[in-house]
Design a protein around this motif. Structure first.
Motif, PDB file in Angstrom:
ATOM      1  N   SER A 168      13.746  10.586   1.049  1.00 54.90           N
ATOM      2  CA  SER A 168      13.240  11.870   1.543  1.00 54.90           C
ATOM      3  C   SER A 168      13.532  12.090   3.023  1.00 54.90           C
ATOM      4  O   SER A 168      13.486  13.225   3.502  1.00 54.90           O
ATOM      5  CB  SER A 168      11.732  11.977   1.291  1.00 54.90           C
ATOM      6  OG  SER A 168      11.039  10.909   1.932  1.00 54.90           O
ATOM      7  N   SER A 169      13.840  11.013   3.757  1.00 58.52           N
ATOM      8  CA  SER A 169      14.177  11.185   5.173  1.00 58.52           C
ATOM      9  C   SER A 169      15.566  11.782   5.343  1.00 58.52           C
ATOM     10  O   SER A 169      15.892  12.319   6.403  1.00 58.52           O
ATOM     11  CB  SER A 169      14.096   9.838   5.897  1.00 58.52           C
ATOM     12  OG  SER A 169      15.108   8.953   5.431  1.00 58.52           O
ATOM     13  N   LYS A 170      16.390  11.707   4.276  1.00 56.89           N
ATOM     14  CA  LYS A 170      17.750  12.246   4.332  1.00 56.89           C
ATOM     15  C   LYS A 170      17.920  13.490   3.472  1.00 56.89           C
ATOM     16  O   LYS A 170      18.680  14.391   3.822  1.00 56.89           O
ATOM     17  CB  LYS A 170      18.761  11.182   3.876  1.00 56.89           C
ATOM     18  CG  LYS A 170      18.841   9.961   4.775  1.00 56.89           C
ATOM     19  CD  LYS A 170      19.863   8.977   4.236  1.00 56.89           C
ATOM     20  CE  LYS A 170      19.976   7.749   5.118  1.00 56.89           C
ATOM     21  NZ  LYS A 170      20.960   6.764   4.579  1.00 56.89           N
ATOM     22  N   ILE A 171      17.218  13.531   2.333  1.00 56.78           N
ATOM     23  CA  ILE A 171      17.405  14.604   1.359  1.00 56.78           C
ATOM     24  C   ILE A 171      16.106  15.386   1.216  1.00 56.78           C
ATOM     25  O   ILE A 171      15.131  14.887   0.651  1.00 56.78           O
ATOM     26  CB  ILE A 171      17.829  14.055  -0.023  1.00 56.78           C
ATOM     27  CG1 ILE A 171      19.107  13.234   0.092  1.00 56.78           C
ATOM     28  CG2 ILE A 171      17.998  15.179  -1.021  1.00 56.78           C
ATOM     29  CD1 ILE A 171      20.337  14.043   0.433  1.00 56.78           C
ATOM     30  N   ASP A 172      16.101  16.612   1.743  1.00 56.92           N
ATOM     31  CA  ASP A 172      14.930  17.458   1.561  1.00 56.92           C
ATOM     32  C   ASP A 172      15.092  18.262   0.273  1.00 56.92           C
ATOM     33  O   ASP A 172      16.082  18.142  -0.446  1.00 56.92           O
ATOM     34  CB  ASP A 172      14.718  18.369   2.774  1.00 56.92           C
ATOM     35  CG  ASP A 172      15.935  19.239   3.084  1.00 56.92           C
ATOM     36  OD1 ASP A 172      16.762  19.482   2.173  1.00 56.92           O
ATOM     37  OD2 ASP A 172      16.064  19.692   4.235  1.00 56.92           O
ATOM     38  N   ASP A 173      14.098  19.092  -0.039  1.00 53.48           N
ATOM     39  CA  ASP A 173      14.115  19.827  -1.309  1.00 53.48           C
ATOM     40  C   ASP A 173      15.292  20.804  -1.399  1.00 53.48           C
ATOM     41  O   ASP A 173      15.840  21.020  -2.480  1.00 53.48           O
ATOM     42  CB  ASP A 173      12.800  20.586  -1.492  1.00 53.48           C
ATOM     43  CG  ASP A 173      11.643  19.654  -1.836  1.00 53.48           C
ATOM     44  OD1 ASP A 173      11.910  18.520  -2.269  1.00 53.48           O
ATOM     45  OD2 ASP A 173      10.476  20.056  -1.666  1.00 53.48           O
ATOM     46  N   VAL A 174      15.671  21.398  -0.281  1.00 53.34           N
ATOM     47  CA  VAL A 174      16.783  22.349  -0.285  1.00 53.34           C
ATOM     48  C   VAL A 174      18.094  21.624  -0.617  1.00 53.34           C
ATOM     49  O   VAL A 174      18.890  22.080  -1.442  1.00 53.34           O
ATOM     50  CB  VAL A 174      16.901  23.068   1.076  1.00 53.34           C
ATOM     51  CG1 VAL A 174      18.153  23.951   1.110  1.00 53.34           C
ATOM     52  CG2 VAL A 174      15.655  23.915   1.337  1.00 53.34           C
ATOM     53  N   ARG A 175      18.313  20.479   0.018  1.00 52.72           N
ATOM     54  CA  ARG A 175      19.516  19.705  -0.261  1.00 52.72           C
ATOM     55  C   ARG A 175      19.512  19.172  -1.690  1.00 52.72           C
ATOM     56  O   ARG A 175      20.541  19.165  -2.367  1.00 52.72           O
ATOM     57  CB  ARG A 175      19.616  18.543   0.732  1.00 52.72           C
ATOM     58  CG  ARG A 175      20.003  18.982   2.133  1.00 52.72           C
ATOM     59  CD  ARG A 175      19.899  17.832   3.104  1.00 52.72           C
ATOM     60  NE  ARG A 175      20.483  18.157   4.400  1.00 52.72           N
ATOM     61  CZ  ARG A 175      20.402  17.370   5.474  1.00 52.72           C
ATOM     62  NH1 ARG A 175      19.744  16.212   5.395  1.00 52.72           N
ATOM     63  NH2 ARG A 175      20.950  17.724   6.610  1.00 52.72           N
ATOM     64  N   LEU A 176      18.345  18.740  -2.152  1.00 54.70           N
ATOM     65  CA  LEU A 176      18.246  18.230  -3.516  1.00 54.70           C
ATOM     66  C   LEU A 176      18.540  19.327  -4.533  1.00 54.70           C
ATOM     67  O   LEU A 176      19.184  19.080  -5.555  1.00 54.70           O
ATOM     68  CB  LEU A 176      16.850  17.658  -3.759  1.00 54.70           C
ATOM     69  CG  LEU A 176      16.629  17.001  -5.128  1.00 54.70           C
ATOM     70  CD1 LEU A 176      17.607  15.858  -5.351  1.00 54.70           C
ATOM     71  CD2 LEU A 176      15.195  16.509  -5.250  1.00 54.70           C
ATOM     72  N   TYR A 177      18.102  20.539  -4.240  1.00 55.27           N
ATOM     73  CA  TYR A 177      18.393  21.670  -5.127  1.00 55.27           C
ATOM     74  C   TYR A 177      19.907  21.888  -5.227  1.00 55.27           C
ATOM     75  O   TYR A 177      20.434  22.134  -6.314  1.00 55.27           O
ATOM     76  CB  TYR A 177      17.718  22.942  -4.618  1.00 55.27           C
ATOM     77  CG  TYR A 177      18.134  24.176  -5.380  1.00 55.27           C
ATOM     78  CD1 TYR A 177      17.552  24.503  -6.598  1.00 55.27           C
ATOM     79  CD2 TYR A 177      19.148  25.004  -4.894  1.00 55.27           C
ATOM     80  CE1 TYR A 177      17.942  25.619  -7.309  1.00 55.27           C
ATOM     81  CE2 TYR A 177      19.562  26.126  -5.599  1.00 55.27           C
ATOM     82  CZ  TYR A 177      18.949  26.433  -6.797  1.00 55.27           C
ATOM     83  OH  TYR A 177      19.366  27.536  -7.516  1.00 55.27           O
ATOM     84  N   THR A 178      20.606  21.790  -4.098  1.00 54.07           N
ATOM     85  CA  THR A 178      22.058  21.972  -4.103  1.00 54.07           C
ATOM     86  C   THR A 178      22.736  20.905  -4.955  1.00 54.07           C
ATOM     87  O   THR A 178      23.638  21.208  -5.752  1.00 54.07           O
ATOM     88  CB  THR A 178      22.615  21.919  -2.675  1.00 54.07           C
ATOM     89  OG1 THR A 178      22.006  22.954  -1.891  1.00 54.07           O
ATOM     90  CG2 THR A 178      24.121  22.115  -2.659  1.00 54.07           C
ATOM     91  N   ILE A 179      22.294  19.655  -4.809  1.00 54.04           N
ATOM     92  CA  ILE A 179      22.864  18.565  -5.605  1.00 54.04           C
ATOM     93  C   ILE A 179      22.602  18.795  -7.089  1.00 54.04           C
ATOM     94  O   ILE A 179      23.499  18.650  -7.932  1.00 54.04           O
ATOM     95  CB  ILE A 179      22.270  17.212  -5.151  1.00 54.04           C
ATOM     96  CG1 ILE A 179      22.767  16.881  -3.738  1.00 54.04           C
ATOM     97  CG2 ILE A 179      22.638  16.100  -6.137  1.00 54.04           C
ATOM     98  CD1 ILE A 179      22.056  15.710  -3.099  1.00 54.04           C
TER      99      ILE A 179
END
Length: 283
Positions: A168-179
């Motif tokens: 979670s320190s690298k991947i926030d919810d917005v980035r996770l949504y993109t992935i």
């Protein structure tokens, strides 16, 4: 133990079973329906074959499986499995995070094996008893209750999986949504689009932005995700169907069968013809 709920209005179906003997699910056998599955091993460690690749399914593990994955448990001691079709759950107005396009089924290009600790095991054990009680309660609101319980189960496993697989320190919810959206797009279009540029354009991102994002998430590049999905499907078609290598190449969007053969051999270290021959000998 075998429970089933059928919705005659939507053709929705939800199953909850205890697996104590060899079990196999495959859309290629012409018998099984299309089900998403969540398996839970509360007994001894066993082996699960997913698209004929063996994995260790340890005690107190939860395993989400997509509808197009062929899987089997060779010697299950005490495996519980929830299975549901799109008509039962996916058409409901669920948040995408816990729907059929959510993190459990499209958050990773691989299959997540989710390990439970003792506290989580106890929580799931209580949830299982509620499932049993509700399946045994026959009334006109049973389906709605089971939908709520299934959503609760998916939320429960999703939370644990995100802790185990996401930094979670690298991947926030917005980035996770993109992935997650990228993985979903690959699942939809991998047969016709083999280039990262197409998916980047669909997501309004540059290919380099996607590469940088995936490097934060795992060691796979966006191109590797596409290639691995093509290989998985090629393996399925070679193993489970009578289609020729040329037919499979065209089905997967390769105009040149020779190019497909080279692509397959580069990734699998065996030609598709030899792979199919070995698969036929193993049956």
């Amino acid at each position: 133990m075998n429970y089933q709920n059928l919705n005659i209005h939507t053709n929705g179906e939800f199953r909850f079973s205890l697996i104590e003997k060899p079990f196999k699910y495959s859309l290629f056998n012409g018998k099984d329906k299309s089900f998403y599955s969540i398996a839970y091993n509360k007994g001894q460690a066993t082996t699960v074959l997913i698209d004929e690749v063996p994995y260790s399914f340890e005690e107190q593990m939860v395993l989400p499986l997509m509808a197009n994955q062929t899987f089997s448990f060779q010697n299950p001691q005490d495996v519980l499995i929830w299975q549901f079709n799109r008509e039962f759950y996916c058409i409901s107005n669920h948040d995408a995070e816990v729907g059929c396009v959510g993190f459990l089924f499209h958050g990773s290009s691989g299959t997540p094996f989710v390990q439970l600790n003792e506290e989580e095991r106890l929580k799931l054990a209580r949830m299982i008893e509620v499932f049993k009680d509700e399946f045994e309660t026959r009334d006109n609101i049973q389906t709605e209750m089971l939908l709520s319980l299934l959503k609760r189960l998916i939320i429960f496993v999703t939370r644990i999986a995100k802790i185990q697989f996401i930094d979670s320190s690298k991947i926030d919810d917005v980035r996770l949504y993109t992935i997650r959206h990228y993985n979903l797009l690959v699942e939809i279009h991998f047969r016709t689009h083999h280039d990262v540029g197409f998916y980047a354009n669909e997501l309004n991102k540059s290919p380099k932005t996607l590469s940088n994002l995936f490097s934060l998430y795992n060691h796979k590049s966006p191109q590797q995700v596409i290639h691995e999905r093509l290989i998985v499907e090629a393996r399925r078609l070679l193993y489970y169907t009578d289609k020729s290598v040329k037919e499979i190449a065209y089905e997967l969007g390769f105009e040149d069968a020779a190019y497909f053969s080279n692509f397959f051999k580069k990734n699998m270290r065996v030609s598709p013809s030899d792979f199919k021959r070995n698969a036929m000998m193993a049956v």
